[in-house]
Every structure is written in structure tokens, then in C-alpha cells.
Design a protein around this motif. Structure first.
Motif, PDB file in Angstrom:
ATOM      1  N   ALA A 239       0.852  -1.275   0.078  1.00 50.16           N
ATOM      2  CA  ALA A 239       0.116  -0.032   0.007  1.00 50.16           C
ATOM      3  C   ALA A 239       0.852   1.339  -0.063  1.00 50.16           C
ATOM      4  O   ALA A 239       0.535   2.193  -0.637  1.00 50.16           O
ATOM      5  CB  ALA A 239      -0.881  -0.112   1.257  1.00 50.16           C
ATOM      6  N   GLN A 240       1.935   1.224   0.841  1.00 49.73           N
ATOM      7  CA  GLN A 240       3.056   2.455   0.635  1.00 49.73           C
ATOM      8  C   GLN A 240       3.371   2.734  -0.503  1.00 49.73           C
ATOM      9  O   GLN A 240       3.647   3.579  -0.936  1.00 49.73           O
ATOM     10  CB  GLN A 240       3.984   2.187   2.006  1.00 49.73           C
ATOM     11  CG  GLN A 240       3.407   2.274   3.409  1.00 49.73           C
ATOM     12  CD  GLN A 240       2.810   3.855   3.305  1.00 49.73           C
ATOM     13  OE1 GLN A 240       3.334   4.756   3.035  1.00 49.73           O
ATOM     14  NE2 GLN A 240       1.816   3.953   4.195  1.00 49.73           N
ATOM     15  N   ASP A 241       3.943   1.801  -1.247  1.00 47.28           N
ATOM     16  CA  ASP A 241       4.591   1.732  -2.822  1.00 47.28           C
ATOM     17  C   ASP A 241       3.642   2.162  -3.673  1.00 47.28           C
ATOM     18  O   ASP A 241       3.782   3.249  -4.395  1.00 47.28           O
ATOM     19  CB  ASP A 241       4.545   0.374  -3.392  1.00 47.28           C
ATOM     20  CG  ASP A 241       5.936  -0.388  -2.647  1.00 47.28           C
ATOM     21  OD1 ASP A 241       6.687   0.071  -2.010  1.00 47.28           O
ATOM     22  OD2 ASP A 241       5.925  -1.575  -2.724  1.00 47.28           O
ATOM     23  N   ARG A 242       2.115   1.841  -3.482  1.00 46.97           N
ATOM     24  CA  ARG A 242       1.302   2.687  -4.270  1.00 46.97           C
ATOM     25  C   ARG A 242       0.909   4.058  -3.962  1.00 46.97           C
ATOM     26  O   ARG A 242       0.768   4.879  -4.541  1.00 46.97           O
ATOM     27  CB  ARG A 242      -0.091   1.855  -4.029  1.00 46.97           C
ATOM     28  CG  ARG A 242      -0.027   0.304  -4.589  1.00 46.97           C
ATOM     29  CD  ARG A 242      -1.310  -0.542  -4.358  1.00 46.97           C
ATOM     30  NE  ARG A 242      -2.332   0.170  -5.207  1.00 46.97           N
ATOM     31  CZ  ARG A 242      -2.928  -0.094  -6.251  1.00 46.97           C
ATOM     32  NH1 ARG A 242      -1.948  -1.022  -7.214  1.00 46.97           N
ATOM     33  NH2 ARG A 242      -3.833   0.382  -7.006  1.00 46.97           N
ATOM     34  N   LEU A 243       0.987   4.267  -2.686  1.00 44.74           N
ATOM     35  CA  LEU A 243       0.782   5.761  -2.146  1.00 44.74           C
ATOM     36  C   LEU A 243       1.851   6.590  -2.771  1.00 44.74           C
ATOM     37  O   LEU A 243       1.763   7.540  -3.229  1.00 44.74           O
ATOM     38  CB  LEU A 243       0.651   5.757  -0.615  1.00 44.74           C
ATOM     39  CG  LEU A 243       0.688   7.098  -0.242  1.00 44.74           C
ATOM     40  CD1 LEU A 243      -0.791   8.082  -0.613  1.00 44.74           C
ATOM     41  CD2 LEU A 243       0.760   6.963   1.455  1.00 44.74           C
ATOM     42  N   HIS A 244       3.012   6.067  -2.654  1.00 45.66           N
ATOM     43  CA  HIS A 244       4.451   6.834  -3.148  1.00 45.66           C
ATOM     44  C   HIS A 244       3.990   6.998  -4.349  1.00 45.66           C
ATOM     45  O   HIS A 244       4.456   8.349  -4.942  1.00 45.66           O
ATOM     46  CB  HIS A 244       5.388   5.986  -2.671  1.00 45.66           C
ATOM     47  CG  HIS A 244       6.809   6.913  -3.187  1.00 45.66           C
ATOM     48  ND1 HIS A 244       7.524   6.257  -4.314  1.00 45.66           N
ATOM     49  CD2 HIS A 244       7.199   8.086  -3.012  1.00 45.66           C
ATOM     50  CE1 HIS A 244       8.434   7.269  -4.333  1.00 45.66           C
ATOM     51  NE2 HIS A 244       8.467   8.044  -3.767  1.00 45.66           N
ATOM     52  N   ARG A 245       3.894   6.133  -5.343  1.00 38.79           N
ATOM     53  CA  ARG A 245       3.666   6.464  -6.802  1.00 38.79           C
ATOM     54  C   ARG A 245       2.569   7.275  -7.084  1.00 38.79           C
ATOM     55  O   ARG A 245       2.715   8.204  -8.006  1.00 38.79           O
ATOM     56  CB  ARG A 245       3.607   5.072  -7.620  1.00 38.79           C
ATOM     57  CG  ARG A 245       4.635   4.241  -7.495  1.00 38.79           C
ATOM     58  CD  ARG A 245       4.832   3.202  -8.578  1.00 38.79           C
ATOM     59  NE  ARG A 245       5.827   2.178  -8.234  1.00 38.79           N
ATOM     60  CZ  ARG A 245       5.612   0.879  -9.124  1.00 38.79           C
ATOM     61  NH1 ARG A 245       4.824   0.935 -10.367  1.00 38.79           N
ATOM     62  NH2 ARG A 245       6.531   0.141  -9.075  1.00 38.79           N
ATOM     63  N   ALA A 246       1.387   7.268  -6.391  1.00 35.69           N
ATOM     64  CA  ALA A 246       0.377   8.140  -6.705  1.00 35.69           C
ATOM     65  C   ALA A 246       0.704   9.413  -6.376  1.00 35.69           C
ATOM     66  O   ALA A 246       0.155  10.435  -6.988  1.00 35.69           O
ATOM     67  CB  ALA A 246      -1.004   7.511  -5.883  1.00 35.69           C
ATOM     68  N   GLU A 247       1.291   9.758  -5.079  1.00 35.51           N
ATOM     69  CA  GLU A 247       1.470  11.181  -4.703  1.00 35.51           C
ATOM     70  C   GLU A 247       2.774  11.569  -5.587  1.00 35.51           C
ATOM     71  O   GLU A 247       2.835  12.676  -5.734  1.00 35.51           O
ATOM     72  CB  GLU A 247       2.082  10.975  -3.271  1.00 35.51           C
ATOM     73  CG  GLU A 247       0.929  10.858  -2.313  1.00 35.51           C
ATOM     74  CD  GLU A 247       1.157  10.799  -0.894  1.00 35.51           C
ATOM     75  OE1 GLU A 247       2.284  10.810  -0.520  1.00 35.51           O
ATOM     76  OE2 GLU A 247       0.124  11.084  -0.073  1.00 35.51           O
TER      77      GLU A 247
END
Lengths: 255, 255
Positions: free
Chosen positions: B112-120
Motif C-alpha cells: 500500500a505504501q508503494d502504491r501511495l508513493h507512486r500516486a503522490e
């Protein structure tokens, strides 16, 4: 004031960012601050404290709901008369020269550059900040339901309003219906769908901009401001509306 | 890499910002750059040059159209395999672990943190930048029509595609209909509505997020990439499509 400092000053205010609840509360008309470089737009002190400048009680109620619902809250840093964050920058009433019975001297004769400056200083940072909260929740897989919180004046253009709690929907009416049903079953409030306004009045911009593109359930709450004028009244209203919102979410989950 | 530098690196690229034309061109799959900290995601050099990584020819065609239409252009700085800007952060295919016949090793097992980092790092700055362009145009009273430009592979899962020019609509189909009608009347291209994809495939996210909330006319163009593989082909295609888009705008204005 440089653009850089403006953008820092007028970002969306975020509280309870890491709350676990599904509801994301938004209060676009939270503030009656009239900061530089715009100042009070030629309004009297009485006007800057009245409903024309903001939604009295809406931020207090939002915070009381945020606590009871374990909800995040995004709210505005300045008066809606400088820029109404619930209106797009193509709308005249985003920077209204007249509101109800009030002339707004500082909003008369705005140039395109004046409008652009306000949109870039207030509208864009607020909605970018709210969007960032939604993006974060979606990326993390958090359930998200958008609920905007407003208050309305008990007397408008001289006419008293009987409704106490209005629930307004845009294209997706599911949550609004569920809230009205729960409020009618669980409270004695005079509750109505699409009162005192409706989407046809152009008041659902935040829902359209932030919730609809992601298919998030959404609704706009309108509470008559004489019912949330004191801290005690705010607590009473929050104690009624928090269970109503929880029941509405449960109804949506069943449906 | 700090979040600050990431946000600066991956903002939307804007060209011809002050163009007078009504069309705002958007190219979400413009780039096959695989910058740090993600790198090439375990793909071969051949894969990073192929349609799986980007829409070959789409940026070149967008620039040729921007010149001919006096249009502003917003395009992406990195490969869609790191983050597909035409997908919301709740969508698995925003960071696809498999695309057509290709496994994407660097997208397997994302947290989830990987996905959040890319989204941000990628999604939020791109769409904030595009939103800023729309807000600026609306505040200034500029007519604005959103057109996204994509290319598709002539062979997909082993099947050849006969369509050469697809026009895809979301909720508001007016512009797409007008473009198809103009293309059929004015060109010899094999043109089709909602081919090779449609909104039901989830490919109209940018239109929903950026155009629909403001009621802006919008459409998504898909050009078969073997027809825009060389600078000469790009010029030929732009010389066909620019008058088609102008005719479609004129049709909308009449309607």
C-alpha cells in the motif's frame, strides 16, 4: 504578496488525517477570515460575522462530527466571499458582487486577472489539498465517503425557513436518501431532501469535482444555523447526526 | 529521493500554455522514461520501447496538432507502467503487474505504501498541473474543450485491429459524435466510435476527473500506432485530424 506565500497561506486545513472512519468531512464555508491582500471587501464588521460571509456553526459541527465518527476533516481558510470554494472559477457567484441582500463592494468590477489570482490563491490549493486526501485514501485502499457540511440562515430574503436539516444530492442520490430516511426515523428534526437548495442551484460543485469521478458515495448536509449557534447546541446536533450518518453508511453497505 | 524532489521532477509538462485555441490537448501516455527511484521495473530494453510502456507517436502527434490548432498541451513525464495517469489510485491497473502479454516484474507485490508513493509522486502532480491549466482558463473566461490523445497497437493478443482512428466518449458524447462524423466525411481513415476500447473498460478517467465536473466538452482519441511511426506519418495524420477537430468544434458551436 508573492504567489508562493499565497499558496502556502491558503492551503486546505486538514484535521484527523489518519482517522479510521470511512467518512471524509468537508467544510468549504468554515471561515469568516478576510486575509490580505483582499481584506474585508468593504463589508461592515456585522456583515463579516453574518451568514453572508461564511456558514456559522458549520466548522464547529464538523469537528464534533469528526470526533464522534472518527472522521478526517478538510476545511477552508478564508471567507467564501473572497472565493466560494463550492463554485468553479467559471461561475460568477464564485466571487459574488451581491449575495442575498448584501452588496459586496470588493467584488464589483473584478478583472479577469483578479479572478485568476483568487482562483489560484484559494480555489486551486483547497481542492488540490482535498484531492490529495482522497488520492491517499484510495491508494491505501481506505473506504471513503464524501460528506460536505454547511449551514443556512433561518430567514432568507425575509422568508422564514421551516426546514432544519437538508440533505442535498448530485448525480448519485444513494447516500442522501439513506441519510434522510435515518434522520426521519431517528430524530425529531424537520428533515428534507434537496432543501433549502438543490443541485439545480449549482451548490454541489465539490461533490461533482471530488467524489463523482471516483464513484464515491457523497452528500451535502445543510443545518439551519440557529440550531448550531452555541457549543451546547453543536453537541446536541452532533449527537443526533452522528448516529444518523452511521446508520446511513450501514444501509448503503447492506444495499 | 525526498518527496519534495519527486514532486518537482514529475509535474505535468505544459507546452503552448498561452495558445488561443479552445482545445486543451492531454497526452497521459506520452513518455517511456523510467526514472529513479523506480527504474525500468525489470523490463527489457525492447519492452521499454514498445507500446506496453507508452503510446508511441502520441506525443509527436499531440505536438503537431497543438501547432495546427493553436492548442495548449499537457503531457506526462514518465512511463504509464510506473503509474498510468489515466487510472485512479484505487485501480489495480494504475500500476499493472501484467499488461497484454507482458509481466511487469517491478509492479508485482506492491505494498500500500508503494502504491501511495507512486500516486503522490506521479498521479497527483500530473492531475494537479492539468487542473491548474483548466482553472486558469475558466477563471479567464477562455473556451475550453478537453481532448486526450492516445495510440494503440495494431496487433493485440495476436489479433490484428482494422480500426485506424477510434474516438471514445464518457458521459457526454457530443464531441465524440461530431469528431466521428467529421472524420468519416473528411478522411479515408477507418474510424469508429468507442474502438478499440470504450468507457466500460475504464479508460476515460481523465475525462471524468477533469472535464465532466466543469461541463467541458471532451473526447479521447486513439490512433493506430503504425500510422504515426515516423515524423512524416505524424505530419500526414495531423494534417488530416486537425481539420476534423476544427469541423467538430464548429458543429458543436452550431448545435
Amino acid at each position: 504578496m508573492s504567489l508562493q506565500s499565497t499558496q502556502t497561506d491558503f492551503v486546505a486545513r486538514v484535521e484527523n488525517r489518519d482517522a479510521a472512519g470511512a467518512i471524509l468531512l468537508v467544510c468549504e464555508h468554515a471561515s469568516n477570515a478576510f486575509p490580505a491582500p483582499w481584506g474585508c471587501l468593504g463589508l461592515t464588521d456585522t456583515q463579516t460575522r453574518a451568514h453572508v460571509a461564511w456558514d456559522p456553526g458549520a466548522l464547529d459541527l464538523s469537528r464534533a462530527l469528526a470526533t464522534r465518527l472518527d472522521a478526517a476533516l478538510v476545511h477552508a481558510p478564508a471567507s467564501r466571499l473572497i472565493y466560494d470554494l463550492n463554485r468553479g472559477p467559471d461561475r460568477a457567484d464564485a466571487m459574488a458582487a451581491r449575495s442575498e441582500v448584501h452588496d459586496i463592494p470588493g467584488n464589483k468590477g473584478l478583472t479577469a486577472q483578479d479572478r485568476l489570482h483568487r482562483a489560484e490563491a484559494l480555489y486551486l490549493p483547497f481542492h488540490t489539498g482535498l484531492h490529495a486526501e482522497i488520492v491517499r485514501r484510495l491508494a491505501l485502499g481506505q473506504a471513503t465517503v464524501l460528506v460536505t457540511v454547511h449551514s443556512f440562515t433561518p430567514v432568507y430574503h425575509g422568508q422564514p425557513r421551516a426546514v432544519e436539516f437538508g440533505v442535498i444530492h448530485d448525480a448519485d442520490a444513494r447516500l442522501a436518501w439513506a441519510i434522510v430516511a435515518a434522520a426521519q426515523a431517528m430524530t425529531g428534526l424537520a428533515c428534507a431532501l434537496n432543501e433549502p437548495y438543490s443541485a439545480a442551484d449549482g451548490v454541489t460543485h465539490t461533490l461533482r469535482l471530488q467524489a463523482t469521478p471516483y464513484g464515491l458515495a457523497n452528500a451535502m448536509l445543510e443545518i439551519r444555523n440557529d440550531l448550531i449557534a452555541t457549543p451546547q447546541q453543536v453537541e446536541v446536533m452532533a449527537s443526533q447526526l452522528a448516529p444518523v450518518l452511521q446508520k446511513a453508511l450501514a444501509t448503503m453497505a447492506e444495499g
